[in-house]
Design a protein around this motif. Structure first.
Motif, PDB file in Angstrom:
ATOM      1  N   ARG A   1      38.375  57.564  57.712  1.00  0.00           N
ATOM      2  CA  ARG A   1      38.433  57.107  56.256  1.00  0.00           C
ATOM      3  C   ARG A   1      38.060  55.590  56.233  1.00  0.00           C
ATOM      4  N   ALA A   2      37.496  55.176  55.053  1.00  0.00           N
ATOM      5  CA  ALA A   2      37.273  53.710  54.906  1.00  0.00           C
ATOM      6  C   ALA A   2      37.111  53.589  53.507  1.00  0.00           C
ATOM      7  N   GLU A   3      36.938  52.237  52.899  1.00  0.00           N
ATOM      8  CA  GLU A   3      36.989  52.030  51.289  1.00  0.00           C
ATOM      9  C   GLU A   3      36.519  50.496  51.286  1.00  0.00           C
ATOM     10  N   ALA A   4      35.717  50.438  50.128  1.00  0.00           N
ATOM     11  CA  ALA A   4      35.376  49.018  50.036  1.00  0.00           C
ATOM     12  C   ALA A   4      35.484  48.771  48.447  1.00  0.00           C
ATOM     13  N   GLY A   5      36.271  47.450  48.127  1.00  0.00           N
ATOM     14  CA  GLY A   5      36.492  47.216  46.794  1.00  0.00           C
ATOM     15  C   GLY A   5      35.289  46.140  46.190  1.00  0.00           C
ATOM     16  N   PHE A   6      34.841  46.511  44.907  1.00  0.00           N
ATOM     17  CA  PHE A   6      33.655  45.737  44.455  1.00  0.00           C
ATOM     18  C   PHE A   6      34.150  45.032  43.172  1.00  0.00           C
ATOM     19  N   LEU A   7      33.746  44.022  42.762  1.00  0.00           N
ATOM     20  CA  LEU A   7      33.787  43.363  41.143  1.00  0.00           C
ATOM     21  C   LEU A   7      32.324  42.870  40.912  1.00  0.00           C
TER      22      LEU A   7
ATOM     23  N   GLY B   1      35.228  60.849  57.206  1.00  0.00           N
ATOM     24  CA  GLY B   1      34.594  61.283  58.196  1.00  0.00           C
ATOM     25  C   GLY B   1      35.608  62.175  58.857  1.00  0.00           C
ATOM     26  N   LYS B   2      35.504  62.088  60.026  1.00  0.00           N
ATOM     27  CA  LYS B   2      36.583  62.844  61.165  1.00  0.00           C
ATOM     28  C   LYS B   2      36.919  62.234  62.385  1.00  0.00           C
ATOM     29  N   ALA B   3      37.960  62.428  62.520  1.00  0.00           N
ATOM     30  CA  ALA B   3      38.727  61.633  63.473  1.00  0.00           C
ATOM     31  C   ALA B   3      38.437  62.124  64.982  1.00  0.00           C
ATOM     32  N   ALA B   4      38.288  61.430  65.942  1.00  0.00           N
ATOM     33  CA  ALA B   4      37.972  61.918  67.553  1.00  0.00           C
ATOM     34  C   ALA B   4      38.248  60.562  68.340  1.00  0.00           C
ATOM     35  N   HIS B   5      38.498  61.163  69.529  1.00  0.00           N
ATOM     36  CA  HIS B   5      38.588  60.089  70.701  1.00  0.00           C
ATOM     37  C   HIS B   5      37.341  59.047  70.700  1.00  0.00           C
ATOM     38  N   SER B   6      37.538  57.734  70.670  1.00  0.00           N
ATOM     39  CA  SER B   6      36.257  56.840  70.725  1.00  0.00           C
ATOM     40  C   SER B   6      35.568  57.049  71.863  1.00  0.00           C
ATOM     41  N   ALA B   7      36.039  57.763  72.915  1.00  0.00           N
ATOM     42  CA  ALA B   7      34.951  57.968  74.377  1.00  0.00           C
ATOM     43  C   ALA B   7      34.211  59.020  73.975  1.00  0.00           C
ATOM     44  N   TYR B   8      34.396  60.078  72.988  1.00  0.00           N
ATOM     45  CA  TYR B   8      33.623  61.040  72.608  1.00  0.00           C
ATOM     46  C   TYR B   8      33.266  61.126  71.022  1.00  0.00           C
ATOM     47  N   PRO B   9      32.480  60.209  70.687  1.00  0.00           N
ATOM     48  CA  PRO B   9      31.927  59.782  69.301  1.00  0.00           C
ATOM     49  C   PRO B   9      31.383  61.123  68.801  1.00  0.00           C
ATOM     50  N   GLU B  10      30.427  61.562  69.783  1.00  0.00           N
ATOM     51  CA  GLU B  10      29.913  62.935  69.064  1.00  0.00           C
ATOM     52  C   GLU B  10      30.926  64.003  68.705  1.00  0.00           C
ATOM     53  N   GLN B  11      31.886  63.872  68.802  1.00  0.00           N
ATOM     54  CA  GLN B  11      32.948  64.845  68.237  1.00  0.00           C
ATOM     55  C   GLN B  11      33.617  64.472  66.893  1.00  0.00           C
ATOM     56  N   GLY B  12      33.366  63.195  66.660  1.00  0.00           N
ATOM     57  CA  GLY B  12      33.964  62.709  65.200  1.00  0.00           C
ATOM     58  C   GLY B  12      32.936  62.349  64.283  1.00  0.00           C
ATOM     59  N   ASP B  13      33.020  61.875  63.184  1.00  0.00           N
ATOM     60  CA  ASP B  13      32.187  61.401  62.238  1.00  0.00           C
ATOM     61  C   ASP B  13      32.818  60.112  61.524  1.00  0.00           C
ATOM     62  N   SER B  14      31.983  58.865  61.740  1.00  0.00           N
ATOM     63  CA  SER B  14      32.720  57.446  61.620  1.00  0.00           C
ATOM     64  C   SER B  14      32.353  57.380  60.003  1.00  0.00           C
ATOM     65  N   ALA B  15      33.762  57.339  59.402  1.00  0.00           N
ATOM     66  CA  ALA B  15      33.676  56.853  58.017  1.00  0.00           C
ATOM     67  C   ALA B  15      33.255  55.402  57.661  1.00  0.00           C
ATOM     68  N   ILE B  16      33.613  54.676  58.524  1.00  0.00           N
ATOM     69  CA  ILE B  16      33.156  53.251  58.680  1.00  0.00           C
ATOM     70  C   ILE B  16      31.562  53.091  58.570  1.00  0.00           C
ATOM     71  N   GLU B  17      31.055  53.570  59.549  1.00  0.00           N
ATOM     72  CA  GLU B  17      29.686  53.512  59.724  1.00  0.00           C
ATOM     73  C   GLU B  17      28.881  54.227  58.190  1.00  0.00           C
TER      74      GLU B  17
END
Length: 332
Positions: free
Chosen positions: A226-232, A168-184
């Protein structure tokens, strides 16, 4: 050394995956003292498989792994059980196989070998190295040991390990429209995976998915880049249809990183043994050169990998008897 003391001696040596050297040396020394020809097969730094023979071309081999999952839990016992890490997965199995091999030897049967591998609990690097050994081509039957309640497993599911990564893209959490959440993004993918019905096989059963790890983000006040999940995934089919389904789910929202894969396998059946299909995987898919595979061992997989791991002493004794009887049947 009797069966129970050998089990506890093995368990007293910590050997989580990657740290099997000391227990390998113990097995080498013990078997050498008994009169076996023992080879340490290098796998990686401080990791060696243990290969033991009585003659140059054993037809039947017994095998399992020396490593355990963490954490180390020292052995304790009461009248009925031995408790601790490796009790059933798989130090007790090593002890039962060695006792069985010694009984066969006393009965004049030398056409047997012992193979103990490293790192089964992670990526089966020991099994992959063993598969290239020259003795593999001379093996007719490989009796692999895992906790099957002393039932003969006639099949085992595969194992597909992977990660899904999002950016995604890091940004100040008070201005979420400026970023892109990798977790979401990752959460959306995970929800789609949880809703997906993967293939079912009449013999192996359901394909199951475990989301075992989730990591991501930098701080609470930063939109996560950034975010990631591990699977089996426990496979009941070949890997291809599962991987294709995952690619269709991700649909460009992330990247798939394959870590390892073991296909499901059908195993040799022998009349007179209780039989079942097991849901876990083993070293067997990585050792196709070692003859026809069988799978049997004492203890329950339901307590393996838990803080309460144990094995019944009576099951260890029964396993040693079963290994003797099975080897005799295969050598006839």
């Amino acid at each position: 050394m009797d069966l129970f003391n050998l089990t506890k001696s093995l368990m007293n040596i910590p050997s989580t995956s990657g740290e099997e050297e000391a227990v390998g040396f113990f097995i080498r020394d013990h078997l050498t003292e008994l009169g076996w020809n023992v080879e340490l097969q290098p796998v990686s730094a401080n990791q060696d498989n243990v290969i033991a023979t009585l003659n140059g071309t054993p037809r039947v081999w017994m095998s399992t792994h020396m490593d355990t999952v963490p954490p180390f839990i020292s052995p304790t016992e009461d009248d009925e059980k031995i408790y601790g890490r490796g009790a059933c997965d798989a130090k007790g199995i090593i002890a039962a196989q060695i006792m069985a091999a010694e009984q066969l030897r006393k009965d004049g049967i030398n056409d047997i070998g012992l193979l103990y591998t490293v790192e089964e609990e992670r990526s089966s690097t020991g099994a992959k190295a063993a598969n290239e050994h020259s003795l593999a081509a001379k093996c007719e039957f490989m009796i692999n040991g895992e906790p099957t309640d002393n039932d003969l497993a006639i099949g085992s599911k595969g194992s597909f390990r992977l990660k899904i990564k999002t950016s995604g893209k890091a940004a100040h959490s008070a201005y979420p429209e400026q970023g892109d959440s990798a977790i979401e993004k990752l959460l959306d993918i995970l929800e789609d995976i949880r809703r997906t019905r993967f293939p079912h096989d009449e013999f192996f059963g359901e394909t199951t998915v475990n989301i075992g790890e989730i990591n991501g983000g930098i701080a609470l006040n930063i939109i996560p880049p950034r975010a990631e999940a591990g699977f089996l995934i426990r496979l009941t089919t070949e890997r291809e249809p599962i991987e294709t389904a995952l690619e269709n789910i991700v649909r460009g929202r992330g990247e798939i990183e394959v870590l390892s894969c073991s296909e499901p396998v059908k195993l040799h059946e022998v009349e007179g043994f209780s039989r079942k299909v097991v849901r876990f995987t083993t070293d067997i898919p990585h050792m196709p050169n070692w003859g026809t595979p069988l799978l049997i061992g004492p203890g329950s997989i339901l307590v393996a990998h838990t803080k309460d791991e144990f094995v019944l002493k009576s099951d260890l004794e029964k396993a040693a008897e079963l290994y003797v009887g099975l080897a005799r049947r295969l050598l006839d």
